[in-house]
Write an enzyme that holds these catalytic residues in place. Structure first.
Site, PDB file in Angstrom:
ATOM      1  N   ARG A 101       0.914  -1.258  -0.130  1.00 48.80           N
ATOM      2  CA  ARG A 101      -0.048   0.100  -0.036  1.00 48.80           C
ATOM      3  C   ARG A 101       0.749   1.336  -0.120  1.00 48.80           C
ATOM      4  NH1 ARG A 101      -3.055  -3.170   3.538  1.00 48.80           N
ATOM      5  NH2 ARG A 101      -5.113  -4.110   2.237  1.00 48.80           N
ATOM      6  N   LYS A 123       3.270  12.032 -10.799  1.00 55.84           N
ATOM      7  CA  LYS A 123       2.356  10.866 -11.511  1.00 55.84           C
ATOM      8  C   LYS A 123       3.157   9.675 -11.846  1.00 55.84           C
ATOM      9  CE  LYS A 123       0.225  14.005 -14.738  1.00 55.84           C
ATOM     10  NZ  LYS A 123      -0.436  13.971 -15.937  1.00 55.84           N
ATOM     11  N   GLU A 165      10.695  18.991 -24.413  1.00 55.60           N
ATOM     12  CA  GLU A 165      10.043  19.547 -23.160  1.00 55.60           C
ATOM     13  C   GLU A 165      10.639  20.639 -22.635  1.00 55.60           C
ATOM     14  OE1 GLU A 165       7.310  18.049 -22.455  1.00 55.60           O
ATOM     15  OE2 GLU A 165       7.387  16.061 -23.267  1.00 55.60           O
ATOM     16  N   LYS A 204       8.221  23.321 -13.674  1.00 53.69           N
ATOM     17  CA  LYS A 204       7.299  22.427 -13.526  1.00 53.69           C
ATOM     18  C   LYS A 204       6.813  22.365 -12.149  1.00 53.69           C
ATOM     19  CE  LYS A 204       5.523  17.790 -14.245  1.00 53.69           C
ATOM     20  NZ  LYS A 204       5.870  16.181 -15.049  1.00 53.69           N
ATOM     21  N   GLU A 214      -4.571  17.621 -10.739  1.00 58.99           N
ATOM     22  CA  GLU A 214      -4.991  17.689 -12.158  1.00 58.99           C
ATOM     23  C   GLU A 214      -6.601  17.952 -11.796  1.00 58.99           C
ATOM     24  OE1 GLU A 214      -4.000  14.573 -14.779  1.00 58.99           O
ATOM     25  OE2 GLU A 214      -2.903  16.019 -16.007  1.00 58.99           O
ATOM     26  N   ARG A 219      -2.669  22.379 -14.395  1.00 57.70           N
ATOM     27  CA  ARG A 219      -1.790  21.234 -14.735  1.00 57.70           C
ATOM     28  C   ARG A 219      -1.644  21.229 -16.327  1.00 57.70           C
ATOM     29  NH1 ARG A 219       0.557  16.628 -10.810  1.00 57.70           N
ATOM     30  NH2 ARG A 219       2.177  15.850 -12.259  1.00 57.70           N
ATOM     31  N   ASN A 223       0.456  20.699 -21.304  1.00 56.13           N
ATOM     32  CA  ASN A 223       0.093  19.878 -22.363  1.00 56.13           C
ATOM     33  C   ASN A 223       0.321  20.572 -23.557  1.00 56.13           C
ATOM     34  OD1 ASN A 223      -2.366  17.395 -22.698  1.00 56.13           O
ATOM     35  ND2 ASN A 223      -0.580  17.528 -20.834  1.00 56.13           N
ATOM     36  N   HIS A 226       1.044  18.846 -27.042  1.00 53.93           N
ATOM     37  CA  HIS A 226       0.818  17.588 -26.502  1.00 53.93           C
ATOM     38  C   HIS A 226      -0.689  17.045 -27.218  1.00 53.93           C
ATOM     39  CE1 HIS A 226       4.106  17.688 -23.985  1.00 53.93           C
ATOM     40  NE2 HIS A 226       3.954  16.476 -23.566  1.00 53.93           N
ATOM     41  N   HIS A 230       0.393  13.842 -29.080  1.00 51.59           N
ATOM     42  CA  HIS A 230      -0.399  12.400 -28.650  1.00 51.59           C
ATOM     43  C   HIS A 230      -0.846  11.880 -29.854  1.00 51.59           C
ATOM     44  CE1 HIS A 230      -0.370  13.287 -24.352  1.00 51.59           C
ATOM     45  NE2 HIS A 230       0.817  12.647 -24.399  1.00 51.59           N
ATOM     46  N   HIS A 243       8.256  10.538 -28.307  1.00 48.62           N
ATOM     47  CA  HIS A 243       7.123  11.457 -27.837  1.00 48.62           C
ATOM     48  C   HIS A 243       7.673  13.026 -27.874  1.00 48.62           C
ATOM     49  CE1 HIS A 243       4.579  13.162 -24.793  1.00 48.62           C
ATOM     50  NE2 HIS A 243       5.616  13.793 -24.045  1.00 48.62           N
TER      51      HIS A 243
HETATM   52  N1  LIG Z   1       4.955  10.589 -15.153  1.00 48.57           N
HETATM   53  C1  LIG Z   1       4.918  11.724 -15.590  1.00 48.57           C
HETATM   54  O1  LIG Z   1       4.647  12.770 -15.269  1.00 48.57           O
HETATM   55  C2  LIG Z   1       5.657  11.602 -17.189  1.00 48.57           C
HETATM   56  C3  LIG Z   1       5.589  12.996 -17.618  1.00 48.57           C
HETATM   57  C4  LIG Z   1       6.254  12.832 -19.299  1.00 48.57           C
HETATM   58  C5  LIG Z   1       6.657  11.462 -19.769  1.00 48.57           C
HETATM   59  N2  LIG Z   1       6.222  10.294 -18.841  1.00 48.57           N
HETATM   60  C6  LIG Z   1       6.779   8.864 -19.472  1.00 48.57           C
HETATM   61  O2  LIG Z   1       8.030   8.921 -19.354  1.00 48.57           O
HETATM   62  C7  LIG Z   1       8.441   7.976 -20.690  1.00 48.57           C
HETATM   63  C8  LIG Z   1       9.118   8.631 -21.575  1.00 48.57           C
HETATM   64  O3  LIG Z   1      10.531   8.682 -20.836  1.00 48.57           O
HETATM   65  P1  LIG Z   1      11.904   8.651 -21.687  1.00 48.57           P
HETATM   66  O4  LIG Z   1      11.738   9.305 -22.878  1.00 48.57           O
HETATM   67  O5  LIG Z   1      12.824   8.861 -20.597  1.00 48.57           O
HETATM   68  O6  LIG Z   1      11.923   7.102 -22.143  1.00 48.57           O
HETATM   69  P2  LIG Z   1      12.830   5.842 -21.629  1.00 48.57           P
HETATM   70  O7  LIG Z   1      12.969   5.623 -20.487  1.00 48.57           O
HETATM   71  O8  LIG Z   1      12.218   4.762 -22.652  1.00 48.57           O
HETATM   72  O9  LIG Z   1      14.197   6.233 -21.954  1.00 48.57           O
HETATM   73  C9  LIG Z   1      14.715   6.395 -23.429  1.00 48.57           C
HETATM   74  C10 LIG Z   1      15.775   5.765 -23.680  1.00 48.57           C
HETATM   75  O10 LIG Z   1      16.873   5.928 -23.222  1.00 48.57           O
HETATM   76  C11 LIG Z   1      17.839   4.951 -22.553  1.00 48.57           C
HETATM   77  N3  LIG Z   1      18.489   5.820 -21.185  1.00 48.57           N
HETATM   78  C12 LIG Z   1      17.959   6.417 -20.543  1.00 48.57           C
HETATM   79  N4  LIG Z   1      18.869   6.969 -19.651  1.00 48.57           N
HETATM   80  C13 LIG Z   1      20.115   6.958 -20.244  1.00 48.57           C
HETATM   81  C14 LIG Z   1      21.398   6.785 -20.103  1.00 48.57           C
HETATM   82  N5  LIG Z   1      21.691   7.795 -18.926  1.00 48.57           N
HETATM   83  N6  LIG Z   1      22.193   6.401 -20.804  1.00 48.57           N
HETATM   84  C15 LIG Z   1      22.150   5.626 -21.823  1.00 48.57           C
HETATM   85  N7  LIG Z   1      20.667   5.240 -22.222  1.00 48.57           N
HETATM   86  C16 LIG Z   1      19.727   5.921 -21.407  1.00 48.57           C
HETATM   87  C17 LIG Z   1      16.641   4.063 -21.953  1.00 48.57           C
HETATM   88  O11 LIG Z   1      17.090   2.734 -21.864  1.00 48.57           O
HETATM   89  C18 LIG Z   1      15.665   4.081 -23.614  1.00 48.57           C
HETATM   90  O12 LIG Z   1      16.133   3.283 -24.212  1.00 48.57           O
HETATM   91  C19 LIG Z   1       7.023   7.578 -21.153  1.00 48.57           C
HETATM   92  O13 LIG Z   1       6.376   6.268 -20.748  1.00 48.57           O
HETATM   93  C20 LIG Z   1       5.996   8.831 -20.827  1.00 48.57           C
HETATM   94  O14 LIG Z   1       4.673   8.399 -20.663  1.00 48.57           O
HETATM   95  C21 LIG Z   1       5.973  10.471 -17.628  1.00 48.57           C
HETATM   96 ZN   LIG Z   2       5.414  15.308 -22.925  1.00 51.62          ZN
END
Ligand SMILES: NC(=O)c1ccc[n+]([C@@H]2O[C@H](COP(=O)([O-])OP(=O)(O)OC[C@H]3O[C@@H](n4cnc5c(N)ncnc54)[C@H](O)[C@@H]3O)[C@@H](O)[C@H]2O)c1
Ligand SMILES: [Zn+2]
Length: 338
Positions: A101, A123, A165, A204, A214, A219, A223, A226, A230, A243
């Site tokens: 939990r 989130k 971003e 942020k 939200e 918040r 977007n 986006h 999206h 993305h």
């Molecule tokens: N929670 C939130 O508020 C929020 C906001 C924006 C995005 N997201 C989520 O984040 C995700 C995308 O994140 P991302 O772009 O980091 O993708 P990801 O986690 O897939 O990382 C991108 C790539 O980079 C590699 N990588 C990461 N750090 C590295 C490093 N230091 N050296 C070598 N390789 C490295 C990873 O293995 C992967 O292949 C999505 O699922 C999205 O929905 C969440």
């Molecule tokens: Zn984004």
């Protein structure tokens, strides 16, 4: 640099540091979840749980294996360490939110996108077959440690992906930041990179503090780019643009839309297009996407309402607001022209 983020149950600090600094902060009750790319690139030991890299790991099956792994070793007093990009952050964060939990979560973002965006705000989620992030929670981390030197091994395309971003933050919240980026797009070698990342975190954090769950619409300004972004990702079945790349195209499209409906100062779209292109990001709609498919996806966007589509639109660089009731015909004209 440090930023404090206040939330309904307390507060947490987001702090830039080094990989050595992160490792020194870990103890016997810390359980590290990562992906195999990050594990290899950053030399993390075999004691961590490493998932396959990529969005497909943000699923119930992988979440289940993280939970079973925790169940074999972690107690109520343990801490889950989300060591990786946004995929690991969301997946391990959701495991922390639900294991017994809820246990403490330390976010250690290693991609630029995770540093400036996903690790801050609380989130956490995994994807379901019906859509992205459908099983999730608001689970503020106990702390966020940002290892700046982790960026050295991040692939260039992933760096640009996160930079989208950063440009977004400047466009909607900070004209000074946007002008800094226009003067010099960010790079891994940039001496001001730590300042830029910290500024994005502060921006942020301020928005998230105003609208943690939200509910007020504030918040939603995050977007910008986006709604269209999206829609592009969805239309490409998440196998096309990354993305941030889709959001870059989306920011240009939404700035044009804003100009077309008199919400955005003329010239903003061209300014953003030129800047994003200088950062190495795409700014044109990928070929072969029908506008009907894109608008169909926008109708399913969580901001859309009965009276029309909704967009976070820039008024002038550095300010923005959520605009609802946008006519599909206006969106169509803008997309067709792109
Ligand atoms: N929670 C939130 O508020 C929020 C906001 C924006 C995005 N997201 C989520 O984040 C995700 C995308 O994140 P991302 O772009 O980091 O993708 P990801 O986690 O897939 O990382 C991108 C790539 O980079 C590699 N990588 C990461 N750090 C590295 C490093 N230091 N050296 C070598 N390789 C490295 C990873 O293995 C992967 O292949 C999505 O699922 C999205 O929905 C969440
Ligand atoms: Zn984004």
């Amino acid at each position: 640099m440090k930023t404090t983020v206040r939330h309904s149950r307390g507060e947490y600090v987001v702090e830039t540091t080094t990989l050595a600094g992160v490792l020194a902060a870990l103890g016997a009750e810390d359980f590290v979840v990562t992906d195999t790319n990050v594990q290899g690139a950053l030399g993390l030991g075999p004691e961590c749980f490493a998932v396959e890299p990529g969005e497909r790991s943000k699923c119930l099956a992988t979440y289940g294996s993280v939970m079973e792994w925790l169940a074999d070793r972690a107690t109520r007093g343990s801490r889950v360490v989300a060591f990786g990009g946004g995929v690991v952050g969301d997946l391990a964060g959701f495991a922390a939110a639900t294991y017994m939990r809820g246990v403490a979560c330390l976010q250690v973002p290693t991609s630029l996108l995770a540093m400036v965006d996903s690790s801050v705000g609380g989130k956490v989620a995994v994807d379901l077959a019906a859509g992205k992030n459908l099983a999730g929670a608001f689970w503020p981390p106990e702390r966020v440690l940002v290892p700046m030197d982790a960026l050295a091994t991040l692939p260039d395309r992933e760096f640009a992906n996160g930079a989208a971003e950063v440009w977004k933050s400047g466009a909607i919240l900070d004209r000074g930041l946007l002008e800094r980026l226009e003067a010099r797009p960010i790079s891994k070698q940039d001496e001001g990179l730590e300042w830029v990342i910290s500024r994005c975190i502060e921006l942020k954090a301020a928005v998230v503090e105003e609208d943690e769950f939200e509910t007020t619409g504030r918040r939603a300004v995050l977007n910008f780019g986006h709604t269209v972004g999206h829609a592009i990702e969805q239309a490409q079945g998440y196998c096309g643009l990354l993305h941030g790349e889709a959001v870059a195209v989306g920011m240009v499209a939404e700035a044009r839309l804003g100009e077309a409906i008199g919400e955005t100062v003329a010239g903003t779209a061209e300014r953003l297009r030129a800047g994003l292109a200088s950062q190495g990001l795409p700014t044109a709609l990928p070929k072969g996407l029908a506008w009907e498919t894109l608008v169909g996806a926008m109708r399913r966007d969580k901001k859309a309402a009965r009276n029309g589509l909704a967009f976070s639109l820039v008024s002038e660089i550095g300010t923005c607001r959520l605009v609802t009731g946008v006519e599909e015909s206006d969106v169509r004209r803008v997309l067709e022209a792109m």
